[in-house]
Design a protein around this motif. Structure first.
Motif, PDB file in Angstrom:
ATOM      1  N   GLY A   1       5.975  11.338  -4.757  1.00 40.09           N
ATOM      2  CA  GLY A   1       4.699  11.097  -5.427  1.00 40.09           C
ATOM      3  C   GLY A   1       3.725  12.151  -4.959  1.00 40.09           C
ATOM      4  N   VAL A   2       3.102  12.845  -5.906  1.00 41.70           N
ATOM      5  CA  VAL A   2       2.229  13.960  -5.547  1.00 41.70           C
ATOM      6  C   VAL A   2       0.782  13.745  -5.985  1.00 41.70           C
ATOM      7  N   GLY A   3       0.408  12.493  -6.226  1.00 39.26           N
ATOM      8  CA  GLY A   3      -0.972  12.235  -6.614  1.00 39.26           C
ATOM      9  C   GLY A   3      -1.091  10.848  -7.212  1.00 39.26           C
ATOM     10  N   GLU A   4      -2.326  10.465  -7.513  1.00 35.05           N
ATOM     11  CA  GLU A   4      -2.540   9.111  -8.017  1.00 35.05           C
ATOM     12  C   GLU A   4      -2.271   8.975  -9.516  1.00 35.05           C
TER      13      GLU A   4
ATOM     14  N   GLU B   1       1.328  14.983  -1.242  1.00 37.68           N
ATOM     15  CA  GLU B   1       0.360  16.079  -1.396  1.00 37.68           C
ATOM     16  C   GLU B   1      -0.663  16.079  -0.262  1.00 37.68           C
TER      17      GLU B   1
ATOM     18  N   LYS C   1       2.475  10.168  -1.802  1.00 35.15           N
ATOM     19  CA  LYS C   1       1.312  10.816  -1.174  1.00 35.15           C
ATOM     20  C   LYS C   1       1.696  12.074  -0.404  1.00 35.15           C
TER      21      LYS C   1
ATOM     22  N   GLN D   1      -2.342  -5.289 -12.154  1.00 35.83           N
ATOM     23  CA  GLN D   1      -2.269  -3.825 -12.012  1.00 35.83           C
ATOM     24  C   GLN D   1      -1.086  -3.263 -12.798  1.00 35.83           C
TER      25      GLN D   1
ATOM     26  N   GLY E   1       0.791  -1.223   0.000  1.00 39.08           N
ATOM     27  CA  GLY E   1       0.000   0.000   0.000  1.00 39.08           C
ATOM     28  C   GLY E   1       0.825   1.275   0.000  1.00 39.08           C
ATOM     29  N   SER E   2       2.150   1.145   0.028  1.00 38.94           N
ATOM     30  CA  SER E   2       2.989   2.343   0.081  1.00 38.94           C
ATOM     31  C   SER E   2       2.994   3.085  -1.256  1.00 38.94           C
ATOM     32  N   GLY E   3       2.698   2.348  -2.320  1.00 39.69           N
ATOM     33  CA  GLY E   3       2.659   2.996  -3.635  1.00 39.69           C
ATOM     34  C   GLY E   3       3.700   2.463  -4.611  1.00 39.69           C
ATOM     35  N   LYS E   4       4.214   1.265  -4.344  1.00 38.90           N
ATOM     36  CA  LYS E   4       5.261   0.690  -5.211  1.00 38.90           C
ATOM     37  C   LYS E   4       4.810   0.508  -6.652  1.00 38.90           C
ATOM     38  N   THR E   5       3.667  -0.160  -6.826  1.00 40.23           N
ATOM     39  CA  THR E   5       3.229  -0.475  -8.181  1.00 40.23           C
ATOM     40  C   THR E   5       2.937   0.806  -8.958  1.00 40.23           C
ATOM     41  N   THR E   6       2.249   1.722  -8.308  1.00 42.37           N
ATOM     42  CA  THR E   6       1.954   3.008  -8.946  1.00 42.37           C
ATOM     43  C   THR E   6       3.253   3.734  -9.311  1.00 42.37           C
TER      44      THR E   6
ATOM     45  N   LYS F   1       4.734   5.164 -12.817  1.00 43.84           N
ATOM     46  CA  LYS F   1       5.105   6.574 -12.974  1.00 43.84           C
ATOM     47  C   LYS F   1       6.556   6.705 -13.443  1.00 43.84           C
TER      48      LYS F   1
HETATM   49  P1  GDP Z   1       1.717  -1.011  -3.431  1.00 42.69           P
HETATM   50  O1  GDP Z   1       0.915  -1.989  -2.623  1.00 42.69           O
HETATM   51  O2  GDP Z   1       2.916  -0.543  -2.668  1.00 42.69           O
HETATM   52  O3  GDP Z   1       2.074  -1.496  -4.803  1.00 42.69           O
HETATM   53  O4  GDP Z   1       0.810   0.299  -3.585  1.00 42.69           O
HETATM   54  P2  GDP Z   1      -0.048   0.807  -4.835  1.00 42.69           P
HETATM   55  O5  GDP Z   1       0.866   1.304  -5.911  1.00 42.69           O
HETATM   56  O6  GDP Z   1      -1.064  -0.189  -5.199  1.00 42.69           O
HETATM   57  O7  GDP Z   1      -0.702   2.111  -4.207  1.00 42.69           O
HETATM   58  C1  GDP Z   1      -1.618   2.066  -3.130  1.00 42.69           C
HETATM   59  C2  GDP Z   1      -2.591   3.229  -3.254  1.00 42.69           C
HETATM   60  O8  GDP Z   1      -1.879   4.454  -3.088  1.00 42.69           O
HETATM   61  C3  GDP Z   1      -3.260   3.304  -4.613  1.00 42.69           C
HETATM   62  O9  GDP Z   1      -4.605   3.648  -4.413  1.00 42.69           O
HETATM   63  C4  GDP Z   1      -2.508   4.427  -5.323  1.00 42.69           C
HETATM   64  O10 GDP Z   1      -3.301   5.087  -6.269  1.00 42.69           O
HETATM   65  C5  GDP Z   1      -2.154   5.311  -4.174  1.00 42.69           C
HETATM   66  N1  GDP Z   1      -0.969   6.163  -4.416  1.00 42.69           N
HETATM   67  C6  GDP Z   1       0.275   5.794  -4.805  1.00 42.69           C
HETATM   68  N2  GDP Z   1       1.092   6.868  -4.883  1.00 42.69           N
HETATM   69  C7  GDP Z   1       0.357   7.952  -4.557  1.00 42.69           C
HETATM   70  C8  GDP Z   1       0.627   9.372  -4.435  1.00 42.69           C
HETATM   71  O11 GDP Z   1       1.743   9.873  -4.635  1.00 42.69           O
HETATM   72  N3  GDP Z   1      -0.417  10.146  -4.027  1.00 42.69           N
HETATM   73  C9  GDP Z   1      -1.665   9.625  -3.774  1.00 42.69           C
HETATM   74  N4  GDP Z   1      -2.622  10.454  -3.386  1.00 42.69           N
HETATM   75  N5  GDP Z   1      -1.939   8.317  -3.870  1.00 42.69           N
HETATM   76  C10 GDP Z   1      -0.958   7.492  -4.251  1.00 42.69           C
END
Ligand code: GDP
Length: 301
Positions: free
Chosen positions: A279-282, A256, A254, A152, A116-121, A125
């Motif tokens: 990371g500044v948004g989704e 932002e 996240k 994903q 949930g930290s945002g790795k995949t996103t 990016k």
């Molecule tokens: P993973 O489990 O580490 O791979 O995390 P995900 O990439 O699935 O991200 C988890 C959630 O965080 C998703 O809903 C993403 O859209 C959100 N997310 C990731 N990076 C950011 C960011 O920089 N800003 C915001 N607001 N959401 C983010």
């Protein structure tokens, strides 16, 4: 300059009021400096900066502010502000740290962090950003525990126009990494981006898996991805990953939504590793190179 407006909001306001008082002084005594430092200390703690980091910060600023030669161009108050500014830049990492992309191609970058930290996103990016710079990235899903994670990454790859390695939940992450690098070599991709599994907490099985990958393929970067909103927890986990894995840098996501900025202010000092991106948004274009000097200026308003 699209840097998040929220980040450091709280700290900016607090320091602003401290500095207003300082600016009003014609001449600063040691006592004035002590008073100001007490307020800076509270401001940093309220921004959720690690207490050890705060302690060292205050000690460094006090020493420099008290011992400073009087610069005729600046008032004493401005001089203290300048010392705080310089120390903040230092804390945030002094200068921008670019991704290591040279050397033998393809280079491989591994993203690690909690679930949930945002790795995949961030993988998506980063692939987009690198592709725009003219590189040929290759996305590699190595989170074999969640079929949805593999899916994903395929979706993200499609969106940013970057090929994705074909892995399945039957494969071992270390084999995925090796085969993906071989395929990148074959196909002329120059940047392999490996997305790994995350857990809810740091656990040994995960660390072993990540270490195995790092031994099996040459990595130029191990980026620890942390959710800035989790504040000091993000820093603690970064520290743990760093001692087990020797990370090369941090991506704070996240930001932002993080008005306090505590993680950003502590992570470099605690781990010794730079923040490379934020990371500044989704959305897929919401990744920025981190500029320590700009972040420091932002805090000081
Ligand atoms: P993973 O489990 O580490 O791979 O995390 P995900 O990439 O699935 O991200 C988890 C959630 O965080 C998703 O809903 C993403 O859209 C959100 N997310 C990731 N990076 C950011 C960011 O920089 N800003 C915001 N607001 N959401 C983010």
């Amino acid at each position: 300059f699209a840097f998040s407006d929220a980040m450091f909001e709280n700290l900016t306001d607090r320091l602003d009021s401290v500095f207003k008082k300082l600016r009003g002084h014609g001449k600063l005594t040691e006592e004035n400096i002590q008073d100001a430092m007490r307020e800076v200390r509270v401001a940093l703690l309220e921004a959720d900066v690690n207490y050890k980091v705060v302690k060292e910060f205050i000690a460094a600023v006090t020493e420099k502010a008290v011992g400073r030669e009087v610069l005729s161009s600046l008032s004493p108050g401005q001089q203290v502000i300048k010392v705080v500014h310089d120390e903040l830049v230092e804390l945030l990492g002094s200068h921008e740290e670019p991704l290591r992309l040279d050397g033998r191609q393809p280079v491989s970058i591994m993203l690690a962090g909690l679930q949930g930290s945002g790795k995949t996103t961030t993988a998506g990016k980063l692939a987009r950003m690198l592709r725009e710079k003219g590189r040929k990235p290759f996305l590699v899903p190595a989170d074999v525990y969640r079929p949805a994670a593999i899916q994903q990454l395929h979706v993200l790859g499609e969106q940013v126009g970057v090929p994705v390695f074909d892995s399945t939940t039957e494969d071992r992450p270390v084999d995925i990494a090796k085969r993906a690098v071989a395929e990148a070599e074959d196909k002329g991709y120059d940047t392999v981006i490996i997305d790994t599994a995350g857990r809810l907490h740091v656990d040994e099985a995960l660390m072993t898996e990540l270490k195995d990958i790092s031994r099996a393929v040459p990595l130029t970067e191990i980026l620890f991805v942390a959710d800035a909103m989790t504040g000091q927890d993000a820093v603690t986990v970064a520290d743990k990953f760093n001692s087990d894995l020797e990370i090369t840098g941090v991506v704070l996501t996240k930001i932002e939504g993080d008005a306090r900025g505590g993680a950003a202010l502590s992570v470099k000092k605690v781990t010794g590793k730079p923040i490379k991106f934020v990371g500044v948004g989704e959305s897929l274009d919401a990744l920025e190179v981190f500029h320590p000097d700009r972040a420091a200026s932002r805090i000081l308003g």
